[in-house]
Every structure is written in structure tokens, then in C-alpha cells.
Design a protein around this motif. Structure first.
Motif, PDB file in Angstrom:
ATOM      1  N   UNK A  69       4.207   1.034 -26.579  1.00  0.00           N
ATOM      2  CA  UNK A  69       3.846   2.422 -26.366  1.00  0.00           C
ATOM      3  C   UNK A  69       2.410   2.608 -26.819  1.00  0.00           C
ATOM      4  N   UNK A  70       1.592   3.236 -25.973  1.00  0.00           N
ATOM      5  CA  UNK A  70       0.198   3.472 -26.317  1.00  0.00           C
ATOM      6  C   UNK A  70      -0.053   4.969 -26.326  1.00  0.00           C
ATOM      7  N   UNK A  71      -1.149   5.369 -26.924  1.00  0.00           N
ATOM      8  CA  UNK A  71      -1.498   6.797 -26.969  1.00  0.00           C
ATOM      9  C   UNK A  71      -1.929   7.261 -25.579  1.00  0.00           C
ATOM     10  N   UNK A  72      -1.872   8.562 -25.359  1.00  0.00           N
ATOM     11  CA  UNK A  72      -2.246   9.100 -24.049  1.00  0.00           C
ATOM     12  C   UNK A  72      -3.717   8.821 -23.728  1.00  0.00           C
ATOM     13  N   UNK A  73      -4.572   8.838 -24.736  1.00  0.00           N
ATOM     14  CA  UNK A  73      -5.991   8.565 -24.482  1.00  0.00           C
ATOM     15  C   UNK A  73      -6.211   7.115 -24.085  1.00  0.00           C
ATOM     16  N   UNK A  74      -5.426   6.195 -24.644  1.00  0.00           N
ATOM     17  CA  UNK A  74      -5.515   4.789 -24.250  1.00  0.00           C
ATOM     18  C   UNK A  74      -4.998   4.570 -22.839  1.00  0.00           C
ATOM     19  N   UNK A  75      -3.945   5.277 -22.484  1.00  0.00           N
ATOM     20  CA  UNK A  75      -3.323   5.081 -21.181  1.00  0.00           C
ATOM     21  C   UNK A  75      -4.129   5.701 -20.050  1.00  0.00           C
ATOM     22  N   UNK A  76      -4.903   6.733 -20.350  1.00  0.00           N
ATOM     23  CA  UNK A  76      -5.501   7.539 -19.289  1.00  0.00           C
ATOM     24  C   UNK A  76      -6.483   6.761 -18.393  1.00  0.00           C
ATOM     25  N   UNK A  77      -7.328   5.927 -18.945  1.00  0.00           N
ATOM     26  CA  UNK A  77      -8.337   5.249 -18.124  1.00  0.00           C
ATOM     27  C   UNK A  77      -7.689   4.416 -17.027  1.00  0.00           C
TER      28      UNK A  77
ATOM     29  N   UNK B  69      -6.007   3.904 -11.258  1.00  0.00           N
ATOM     30  CA  UNK B  69      -4.986   3.662 -10.230  1.00  0.00           C
ATOM     31  C   UNK B  69      -4.874   4.841  -9.269  1.00  0.00           C
ATOM     32  N   UNK B  70      -4.909   6.048  -9.798  1.00  0.00           N
ATOM     33  CA  UNK B  70      -4.819   7.229  -8.945  1.00  0.00           C
ATOM     34  C   UNK B  70      -6.008   7.353  -8.002  1.00  0.00           C
ATOM     35  N   UNK B  71      -7.149   6.806  -8.407  1.00  0.00           N
ATOM     36  CA  UNK B  71      -8.354   6.897  -7.594  1.00  0.00           C
ATOM     37  C   UNK B  71      -8.527   5.715  -6.655  1.00  0.00           C
ATOM     38  N   UNK B  72      -7.467   4.907  -6.491  1.00  0.00           N
ATOM     39  CA  UNK B  72      -7.525   3.882  -5.459  1.00  0.00           C
ATOM     40  C   UNK B  72      -7.402   2.451  -5.891  1.00  0.00           C
ATOM     41  N   UNK B  73      -7.311   2.187  -7.190  1.00  0.00           N
ATOM     42  CA  UNK B  73      -7.129   0.804  -7.628  1.00  0.00           C
ATOM     43  C   UNK B  73      -5.837   0.249  -7.048  1.00  0.00           C
ATOM     44  N   UNK B  74      -5.871  -1.021  -6.661  1.00  0.00           N
ATOM     45  CA  UNK B  74      -4.708  -1.630  -6.015  1.00  0.00           C
ATOM     46  C   UNK B  74      -3.725  -2.244  -6.994  1.00  0.00           C
ATOM     47  N   UNK B  75      -4.037  -2.211  -8.261  1.00  0.00           N
ATOM     48  CA  UNK B  75      -3.167  -2.878  -9.227  1.00  0.00           C
ATOM     49  C   UNK B  75      -2.649  -1.897 -10.276  1.00  0.00           C
ATOM     50  N   UNK B  76      -1.341  -1.798 -10.400  1.00  0.00           N
ATOM     51  CA  UNK B  76      -0.739  -0.960 -11.435  1.00  0.00           C
ATOM     52  C   UNK B  76      -0.891  -1.605 -12.802  1.00  0.00           C
ATOM     53  N   UNK B  77      -1.287  -2.890 -12.837  1.00  0.00           N
ATOM     54  CA  UNK B  77      -1.416  -3.583 -14.106  1.00  0.00           C
ATOM     55  C   UNK B  77      -2.604  -3.067 -14.917  1.00  0.00           C
ATOM     56  N   UNK B  78      -3.482  -2.275 -14.276  1.00  0.00           N
ATOM     57  CA  UNK B  78      -4.654  -1.779 -14.977  1.00  0.00           C
ATOM     58  C   UNK B  78      -4.340  -0.613 -15.901  1.00  0.00           C
TER      59      UNK B  78
ATOM     60  N   UNK C 211       0.832  -1.205   0.000  1.00  0.00           N
ATOM     61  CA  UNK C 211       0.000   0.000   0.000  1.00  0.00           C
ATOM     62  C   UNK C 211       0.863   1.251   0.000  1.00  0.00           C
ATOM     63  N   UNK C 212       1.895   1.249   0.855  1.00  0.00           N
ATOM     64  CA  UNK C 212       2.798   2.403   0.919  1.00  0.00           C
ATOM     65  C   UNK C 212       3.534   2.597  -0.402  1.00  0.00           C
ATOM     66  N   UNK C 213       3.958   1.494  -1.011  1.00  0.00           N
ATOM     67  CA  UNK C 213       4.677   1.582  -2.282  1.00  0.00           C
ATOM     68  C   UNK C 213       3.765   2.119  -3.388  1.00  0.00           C
ATOM     69  N   UNK C 214       2.509   1.664  -3.402  1.00  0.00           N
ATOM     70  CA  UNK C 214       1.561   2.175  -4.389  1.00  0.00           C
ATOM     71  C   UNK C 214       1.323   3.667  -4.195  1.00  0.00           C
ATOM     72  N   UNK C 215       1.311   4.111  -2.936  1.00  0.00           N
ATOM     73  CA  UNK C 215       1.112   5.536  -2.673  1.00  0.00           C
ATOM     74  C   UNK C 215       2.307   6.361  -3.166  1.00  0.00           C
ATOM     75  N   UNK C 216       3.510   5.815  -3.059  1.00  0.00           N
ATOM     76  CA  UNK C 216       4.677   6.493  -3.627  1.00  0.00           C
ATOM     77  C   UNK C 216       4.536   6.570  -5.143  1.00  0.00           C
ATOM     78  N   UNK C 217       4.098   5.471  -5.767  1.00  0.00           N
ATOM     79  CA  UNK C 217       3.885   5.463  -7.208  1.00  0.00           C
ATOM     80  C   UNK C 217       2.851   6.512  -7.620  1.00  0.00           C
TER      81      UNK C 217
ATOM     82  N   UNK D 235       1.295  11.530 -10.295  1.00  0.00           N
ATOM     83  CA  UNK D 235       0.632  12.832 -10.217  1.00  0.00           C
ATOM     84  C   UNK D 235       1.612  13.966 -10.500  1.00  0.00           C
ATOM     85  N   UNK D 236       2.859  13.768 -10.129  1.00  0.00           N
ATOM     86  CA  UNK D 236       3.878  14.786 -10.393  1.00  0.00           C
ATOM     87  C   UNK D 236       4.205  14.890 -11.875  1.00  0.00           C
ATOM     88  N   UNK D 237       3.903  13.839 -12.643  1.00  0.00           N
ATOM     89  CA  UNK D 237       4.279  13.798 -14.058  1.00  0.00           C
ATOM     90  C   UNK D 237       3.104  13.975 -15.009  1.00  0.00           C
TER      91      UNK D 237
END
Length: 437
Positions: free
Chosen positions: A267-275, A280-289, A133-139, A144-146
Motif C-alpha cells: 500500500x502506498x500513499x495517494x501522492x506516491x500513487x498519483x504520478x 496511465x490515464x493520459x495514454x501510457x500503455x502500461x498499468x505497471x507504471x 488497447x480496449x481493455x486498457x480503456x476499460x481500466x 476515472x470513476x474512482x
């Protein structure tokens, strides 16, 4: 993500002539005037190989990115539970400190990764869950910084039209237009995860050659760096300039993801990557999404040797070893030991010219004072190498202002006419009317 060279509120849009604070630039320990600096940069961008290394400072401020200090402030405020837990467990040590209250993200994630594997081996399930959980919060803080502007991910045309990317466009326009017939496209190296360079280049119609190839399945193919673009119909002056840039994202990108075969990076387009990123930023536990960046850690070098990041670092090293090469470093805090090592070894190339923007360096009695700089810069500055030019004041060293010192291609026409006139005068003075010397 690297720490910016400057606080956000010091960035300004002034031109060299408009700055109330004098510009201090030094080459080999010798001070350069504003005019001498401009002349020096005009000569450098005509060298056979031209490259730029961009750090977080180039995406901070008006562009919307964050410095490392701002990233940590965000982490402490938004994910305080994880911050306190990391501190209580001894992960935030003095060895990881960059400055007061700011820690090295790469080395922190190294420690977390090692601890996670060890606790998994020991069967400490609860600790592993909290650590993840802590590691995901660092991610999340890093992402968000980028992000720069969220709206740009949904509608990239907004990025193309935004004035916030004007400094990036100015940089790209001036270094691409300066290329002479037969010279290769300029190379952009960045440790940022954001898409500022890509968006700026696409808004200008420049082709971005970043190692990925394909239309529907853009897989990392290193050989694409060896290809170039040319206009077969161009003649005369139209042969000047180039039609694209080489882009190497040395720490990964928000637009990269691991393919389902767990082998290819896409490499995917920004619109593909955004969802996925938004989820993930809104609380999903998996970066694989979402399309994950290759997060900074020591393991990334072992996992990607000869591939993706390993290949990008190899090409960065190869670029610095070429004869007649110029590298301009902007917005980089020199807090990445691996990258600093590459730069240190590159100085063995006697034809390499490096221009470094360091606002922290003070000027005392007409000389540079490196007391506020990190150890690597101090050691480099004390050498006073003639192949290293240091721009030391905030007014000149910040990204928006530095690009204004690069010569605009339209100036070349004026210079060319003056040179022709001088040559004509010489011919008239040394050659008699019969044409005999």
C-alpha cells in the motif's frame, strides 16, 4: 466498481424531519415508522459486532465518484473506438447487461482475459494488440470513476478539509462512538477502489486497520486484522468508543501495487500513487507504471486465494458468521454474484441482523414492491425475514440521509439519565425504607 442504487440527482442532504417524502422501512415485512427505525438502528449499532458494506452509491454524487451507469457513459463517449470494437467482436452480450446500455465490468474483463490468452496461443498478434488497447480503456474508465477529486491525490489535506466527505465522517463517528467497553472496532467493507473511507477516517484521527502493516514497506499482513487499539489510561466514560476501524476493500484499491518481487502487495500513499495513475490515464500503455488496483476478473479469485482479496473475503465471511452481528448495506446494487452468495449463506446465522438500503423498491398499498429491483433483492424481500430490515425510499435510503438516522452518541447521556430515573423509581416503590424487599 458497482452500480449505484440511485441516480445522482436524487441525492439530497435533508434530515429525516425535513423530508417531504415519507420514509418507508420494513422489517420482516412489517412497516416501521421513522421513530421505530431510529430506535431499531440505535439497538443494532450496540451489538457485539457492527459492520457496514459500502457500494458505489456512497461515493457518487457530491463526493465525485461515478455510478456504473455513469462509468459506461464515460467509456462510450471518451473511448468510443474501443466500445464499438468490443461490440462488433461480440464481447458486449445481453448476458453481461445490468440495465439498458450498462454492462457488468467484472464479467466483461473475464471475457477479454480469456480471449486474449486464446488469441495469443493462436498467434493473432493484431487482434491481441487491439484487445489490449480496449481493455486498457476499460481500466481507464474504472479509474476515472474512482478518483473522486484529482486535487485530493496531490494534496490530501484538501480531502481532510472537504465537506464532500461529511457523510463518511458522520458514519464513522457514530459507529465508532457507539462501541462499548470490550467491544471490537467496527468493520467497513467496500467494493469501491476510491480512498473516501481512508481520507474521512484520517481527517478524524481514526486509525485505519486495512491488513497492511509497516511504515516504509507497507506489505499486506493479514494478522494485523486481529490486533486492536486501546487507551490504557482511559477510565469510566472515556473507555467507550474506539480509536480505529477495520477496513476491507473487497475489490482492491487505487493505492495498492504489486512489489518488485512479484509476490508482496504493498500500500502506498495517494501522492506516491498519483504520478503513475496520471500517466496511465493520459495514454501510457502500461498499468505497471502506477499502483494498480486488483482489477475485477474471475482470475483474481484464483490468483489471490488465501492472500489479499481471498483473505479479505474470508474475513468478510467470518465476520458475518459471528454471533450478535449487524451489517448495514448502503449504495450497493447487488450486481456482484460472488458477494451476493456470501450474503445469502450468511443469513443462516440466526443472530445476524442486516439493514439494506434499496431506493428502487417502491411502496404500494403499504407493502414493498420489488419490480424495479434485481433478482437477488426480489428473492430476499419475498422471504420477509425478521433479521432483514429494508429501507426503500430514496429520501431515506441514500447515503447522506441514511447516516442521519444513526443515533448520535450525545443522545446516550439523555437516555442513561432517563434509565437511572426509572430504576430509582422502581427501587422506591418495591423497597421499604429499611432496605428490605
Amino acid at each position: 466498481m458497482t452500480e449505484s442504487n440511485s441516480p445522482q440527482d436524487c441525492i439530497c442532504d435533508a434530515t429525516p424531519e425535513e423530508t417531504s417524502q415519507p420514509l418507508f422501512a420494513f422489517r420482516g415485512g412489517k412497516a416501521l415508522t421513522s421513530e421505530e427505525l431510529q430506535a431499531h438502528l440505535a439497538a443494532l449499532i450496540h451489538l457485539e459486532n457492527v459492520g457496514v458494506l459500502l457500494g458505489a452509491g456512497c461515493s457518487a454524487g457530491a463526493v465525485g465518484g461515478m455510478t456504473m451507469k455513469q462509468l459506461w457513459e464515460l467509456f462510450v463517449q471518451e473511448y468510443n473506438y474501443s466500445f464499438v470494437w468490443l461490440k462488433d467482436k461480440g464481447f458486449l452480450t445481453d448476458e453481461l447487461k445490468i440495465s439498458a446500455g450498462v454492462y457488468n465490468v467484472e464479467r466483461l474483463l473475464d471475457s477479454l482475459e480469456i480471449a486474449q490468452k486464446e488469441w495469443q496461443r493462436q498467434g493473432k498478434t493484431i487482434l491481441v494488440k487491439t484487445l489490449k488497447t480496449a481493455k486498457d480503456d476499460v481500466y481507464r474508465s474504472v479509474i476515472r470513476a474512482a478518483l473522486l477529486e484529482k486535487d485530493w491525490w496531490v494534496s490530501p489535506n484538501l480531502a481532510f478539509e472537504s465537506d464532500k466527505l461529511k457523510p463518511h465522517r458522520t458514519l464513522l463517528q457514530r459507529i465508532t462512538s457507539s462501541r462499548q467497553p470490550g467491544q471490537c472496532s467496527p468493520s467497513i467493507f467496500t467494493v469501491n477502489y476510491d480512498l473516501a473511507v481512508e481520507w474521512a477516517a484520517e481527517s478524524m484521527g481514526l486509525r485505519v486497520m486495512n491488513g497492511f502493516d509497516g511504515t516504509h514497506y507497507r506489505v499486506f499482513s493479514p494478522h494485523s486484522f486481529d490486533l486492536g487499539l486501546s487507551n490504557m489510561l482511559a477510565r469510566g466514560e472515556a473507555r467507550f468508543g474506539t480509536y480505529g476501524i477495520y477496513l476491507s476493500k473487497l475489490h482492491g484499491s487505487l493505492s495498492w501495487k504489486l512489489a518488485s518481487n512479484q509476490e508482496d502487495y504493498l500500500e502506498v500513499s495517494c501522492t506516491q500513487a498519483w504520478s503513475g495513475i496520471d500517466s496511465f490515464l493520459n495514454g501510457s500503455n502500461s498499468k505497471k507504471q502506477f499502483a494498480p488496483i486488483v482489477f475485477p476478473s474471475a482470475a483474481k479469485y484464483m490468483q489471490t486465494v488465501g492472500f489479499v482479496l481471498g483473505e479479505l473475503f474470508r474475513r468478510f465471511t467470518e465476520f458475518l458468521s459471528r454471533p450478535q452481528t449487524c451489517l448495514m448495506i448502503i449504495g450497493y446494487s447487488f450486481s456482484d454474484d460472488h458477494l451476493n452468495l456470501v450474503l445469502t449463506r450468511a443469513l443462516q446465522n440466526p443472530t445476524l441482523q442486516i439493514v439494506i438500503c434499496i431506493p428502487e423498491a417502491d411502496v404500494v398499498d403499504g407493502k414493498l414492491d420489488y419490480q424495479k429491483c434485481n433478482r437477488w433483492i426480489k428473492n430476499l424481500g419475498l422471504l420477509e425475514l425478521p433479521q432483514v430490515t429494508i429501507i426503500a425510499t430514496p429520501r431515506g435510503a441514500y447515503f447522506e440521509n441514511f447516516v442521519s438516522f444513526l443515533p448520535d452518541p450525545v443522545i446516550y447521556d439523555k437516555y442513561a439519565q432517563e434509565i437511572k430515573k426509572v430504576l430509582a423509581d422502581i427501587r422506591r416503590n418495591v423497597i421499604d425504607p429499611s432496605g428490605n424487599p
